[in-house]
Design a protein around this motif. Structure first.
Motif, PDB file in Angstrom:
ATOM      1  N   ARG A   1       0.609  -1.320  -0.027  1.00  0.00           N
ATOM      2  CA  ARG A   1       0.001   0.124  -0.010  1.00  0.00           C
ATOM      3  C   ARG A   1       0.834   1.337   0.024  1.00  0.00           C
ATOM      4  N   GLU A   2       0.333   2.134  -0.617  1.00  0.00           N
ATOM      5  CA  GLU A   2       0.966   3.532  -0.744  1.00  0.00           C
ATOM      6  C   GLU A   2       0.085   4.612  -1.306  1.00  0.00           C
ATOM      7  N   ASP A   3       0.405   5.668  -0.943  1.00  0.00           N
ATOM      8  CA  ASP A   3      -0.558   6.878  -1.736  1.00  0.00           C
ATOM      9  C   ASP A   3      -0.262   6.657  -3.201  1.00  0.00           C
ATOM     10  N   ILE A   4      -1.618   6.632  -3.879  1.00  0.00           N
ATOM     11  CA  ILE A   4      -1.452   6.578  -5.194  1.00  0.00           C
ATOM     12  C   ILE A   4      -2.388   7.580  -5.977  1.00  0.00           C
ATOM     13  N   ASP A   5      -1.894   8.040  -7.108  1.00  0.00           N
ATOM     14  CA  ASP A   5      -2.751   8.976  -7.973  1.00  0.00           C
ATOM     15  C   ASP A   5      -3.646   8.141  -8.931  1.00  0.00           C
ATOM     16  N   LEU A   6      -4.913   7.896  -8.459  1.00  0.00           N
ATOM     17  CA  LEU A   6      -5.894   7.188  -9.337  1.00  0.00           C
ATOM     18  C   LEU A   6      -6.155   7.923 -10.723  1.00  0.00           C
ATOM     19  N   SER A   7      -6.239   9.232 -10.633  1.00  0.00           N
ATOM     20  CA  SER A   7      -6.615  10.008 -11.900  1.00  0.00           C
ATOM     21  C   SER A   7      -5.389   9.683 -12.774  1.00  0.00           C
ATOM     22  N   GLN A   8      -4.135   9.614 -12.750  1.00  0.00           N
ATOM     23  CA  GLN A   8      -3.073   9.219 -13.509  1.00  0.00           C
ATOM     24  C   GLN A   8      -3.257   7.983 -14.153  1.00  0.00           C
ATOM     25  N   ILE A   9      -3.537   6.891 -13.234  1.00  0.00           N
ATOM     26  CA  ILE A   9      -3.837   5.495 -13.473  1.00  0.00           C
ATOM     27  C   ILE A   9      -4.921   5.301 -14.745  1.00  0.00           C
ATOM     28  N   ALA A  10      -6.132   5.873 -14.437  1.00  0.00           N
ATOM     29  CA  ALA A  10      -7.303   6.090 -15.318  1.00  0.00           C
ATOM     30  C   ALA A  10      -6.798   6.697 -16.497  1.00  0.00           C
ATOM     31  N   GLU A  11      -5.840   7.875 -16.528  1.00  0.00           N
ATOM     32  CA  GLU A  11      -5.568   8.612 -17.817  1.00  0.00           C
ATOM     33  C   GLU A  11      -4.733   7.294 -18.715  1.00  0.00           C
ATOM     34  N   THR A  12      -3.942   6.612 -18.116  1.00  0.00           N
ATOM     35  CA  THR A  12      -3.102   5.728 -18.691  1.00  0.00           C
ATOM     36  C   THR A  12      -4.006   4.510 -19.330  1.00  0.00           C
ATOM     37  N   ALA A  13      -5.007   4.058 -18.549  1.00  0.00           N
ATOM     38  CA  ALA A  13      -5.755   3.175 -19.172  1.00  0.00           C
ATOM     39  C   ALA A  13      -6.689   3.536 -20.248  1.00  0.00           C
ATOM     40  N   VAL A  14      -7.225   4.825 -20.462  1.00  0.00           N
ATOM     41  CA  VAL A  14      -7.887   5.378 -21.365  1.00  0.00           C
ATOM     42  C   VAL A  14      -6.880   5.601 -22.765  1.00  0.00           C
ATOM     43  N   ARG A  15      -5.576   6.030 -22.366  1.00  0.00           N
ATOM     44  CA  ARG A  15      -4.753   6.187 -23.365  1.00  0.00           C
ATOM     45  C   ARG A  15      -4.409   4.735 -24.261  1.00  0.00           C
ATOM     46  N   LYS A  16      -4.259   3.883 -23.544  1.00  0.00           N
ATOM     47  CA  LYS A  16      -3.966   2.495 -24.072  1.00  0.00           C
ATOM     48  C   LYS A  16      -5.132   2.105 -25.009  1.00  0.00           C
ATOM     49  N   LEU A  17      -6.335   2.460 -24.465  1.00  0.00           N
ATOM     50  CA  LEU A  17      -7.492   1.961 -25.081  1.00  0.00           C
ATOM     51  C   LEU A  17      -7.692   2.705 -26.410  1.00  0.00           C
TER      52      LEU A  17
END
Length: 543
Positions: free
Chosen positions: A393-409
């Protein structure tokens, strides 16, 4: 008068006799019988007084009498006038008259002091007074007069009644509790106890008063303990309480009716008005059943704990075997699948002219099935890893993870024109790699199920519910019937047919497994043809 300082009945009688004797002494010694001033000493007395003669006449009433009872000499010139007014009940009046005469006769015949008589007098205003009546004969020179003193003890009787009520209430309180309550004096003799204590000892309460624990039948071993083994007896705790200490014994064994019971005992010093310790108070609560239950619970807890260790070891062993099996199956299945896909591709490329359209379609179907099986194996392996992988566990940026997922799609399907709105700065506490899998699956689902929507839109946002962050992926795709929502997060569960939307039915099961391992929750809301919303929480994601 009404004030008496809480004196006892005997003290009042003594004071009354002294007052009568003093008044009679002063009358006889200093006042001539023919002089009207002979009443001055009687009038000066704060005690209500009357002078009667042998002819039943009331000769004189002092001011204290008039103030107390409200009668003047004009109201009651004779005893015949006094009796019905002071004692309106005929039977009670007769009893007073009879008792009065008996005491007079006894005093005259035997030469004894007049025995005071307690009576209830009705005053002129209708109120009642409880009075201690006394009488003494004056010197014969004063025309055979005798002095009657009427000592008002109303307040004393009221206080006595209130004390009795308080004592009764206290008695009821201490006897209604199941706790053992006992009081000892500074010689450690029992002077008060409740019924619970008496039952424990097996004796009547009164029979124990004035006796020590040994005299009341407690075993010497309990009273004195065993100092060599560090076992304190009752007497040591009692003496500590007499020295001013509050003694609390959490586990105090005692032999009660042939069996050992365990008590939680408090012993405290008792002090008088001068703050001097005059005794001790003991309160003991029987906790035998509670202690037995605690021991039984402790035993069961050890057996649960042992079972948990055993089951954990079994589970870890099973997980290792499952992981080994999964990799073995993966390796063993991939080889023939690769062969199917590879040889089908060779046939399509090198022998295409040998097949008609139907044969070529069959080869394409074989390749598609083999590839789908490969994806299914990959998804199953990913799902199995979720059960055993370590979470970092750590502090994570979910917005950035979501952006990466959309970019791959978008890179995979550049022809799709889809609006995606991702709220900036969404953060959380979790495993970045695993949350990446969660958002890949959820956003990928939204991407897939908006494929037939005219103006597709996907949103990723966060809100606060009861001080907890709730993350949401929302789309305006085909949605689903909420009656089937319970199937969503199970493996191989699909709410749409395979020819409508591709998929293995493993993605949402993987999402649920990851969120559960984080200690969070995941759920969905949807309506057919109006889109769906998927929600999840992460521990540590408090706002």
């Amino acid at each position: 008068m009404s004030g008496n300082g809480g004196k006892t009945h005997d003290q009042l009688c003594v004071e009354l006799a002294r007052a009568q004797a003093r008044i009679a002494e002063l009358e006889a010694a200093h006042v001539p019988a023919t002089d009207h001033s002979r009443f001055l000493y009687v009038d000066a007395s704060p005690v209500p007084c009357a002078l009667n003669d042998d002819a039943q006449n009331i000769v004189h009433l002092n001011p204290a009498f008039i103030r107390t009872f409200g009668y003047t000499l004009n109201d009651i010139p004779t005893l015949s006038d006094w009796w019905p007014r002071a004692y309106p009940d005929p039977a009670y009046s007769q009893w007073v008259a009879r008792s009065w005469q008996q005491r007079l006769d006894q005093a005259r015949q035997q030469g004894l002091p007049f025995e005071p008589l307690e009576v209830n007098i009705r005053c002129n205003d209708g109120s009642r007074r409880i009075v201690m009546i006394g009488a003494s004969a004056l010197d014969a020179q004063i025309n055979d007069l005798h002095l009657v003193t009427l000592y008002d003890i109303t307040a004393h009787k009221q206080m006595e009644s209130e004390l009795k009520q308080t004592a009764t209430l206290l008695e009821n309180v201490i006897n209604s509790t199941p706790d053992l309550i006992f009081v000892k004096n500074d010689r450690l003799q029992t002077i008060l106890c409740n019924e619970a204590y008496a039952r424990a000892v097996g004796k009547d309460r009164e029979s124990m008063y004035g006796k020590t624990d040994l005299e009341n039948g407690w075993e010497p071993g309990l009273v004195y303990g065993n100092p060599d083994q560090g076992i304190r007896g009752f007497i040591h705790d009692d003496r500590d309480a007499l020295s001013g200490l509050h003694v609390h014994n959490f586990c105090d064994p005692a032999n009660i009716n042939g069996s050992t019971r365990i008590f939680d005992t408090h012993k405290l010093p008792l002090r008088n008005e001068q703050a001097r310790i005059v005794g001790m108070l003991g309160i003991a609560r029987d906790i035998t059943e509670r202690e037995e239950a605690a021991l039984e619970l402790q035993k069961h807890r050890r057996d649960l704990e042992a079972m948990v260790v055993e089951r954990t070891a079994e589970l870890e062993n099973a997980n290792r075997e499952l992981e080994s099996f999964a990799y073995s199956v993966s390796h063993d299945l991939r080889a023939p699948l690769r062969a199917l896909d590879g040889f089908s591709q060779i046939l399509l490329e090198e022998y295409a002219d040998k097949f008609d359209a139907e044969g070529e379609d069959c080869l394409h179907r074989i390749r598609h099935a083999a590839q789908r099986m490969g994806r299914l194996i990959d998804d199953l392996l990913a799902l199995s890893r979720m059960a055993s992988c370590e979470i970092r566990r750590e502090d994570i940026d979910l917005s950035q993870i979501a952006e990466t997922a959309v970019r791959k799609l978008r890179e995979y399907e550049p022809q799709r024109d889809i609006e995606v709105v991702i709220e900036a700065g969404i953060s959380g506490w979790g495993d970045a790699c695993l949350i990446d899998v969660v958002l890949d699956n959820l956003i990928g689902n939204a991407w897939k199920y908006t494929g037939r929507t005219r103006h597709p839109r996907i949103e990723f946002s966060v809100s606060e519910v009861n001080d907890t962050k709730v993350y949401r992926i929302r789309d305006n795709g085909v949605g689903f019937n909420m009656q089937h929502a319970g199937k969503l997060f199970g493996a191989f569960q699909r709410l749409h047919k395979a020819h409508e939307f591709e998929g293995t039915g493993i993605g949402l099961a993987t999402v649920a497994r990851i969120i559960q391992r984080h200690g969070g929750k995941v759920w969905a809301e949807a309506e057919e043809d109006l889109g769906a919303s998927f929600y999840f929480t992460l521990p540590g994601g408090q706002a």
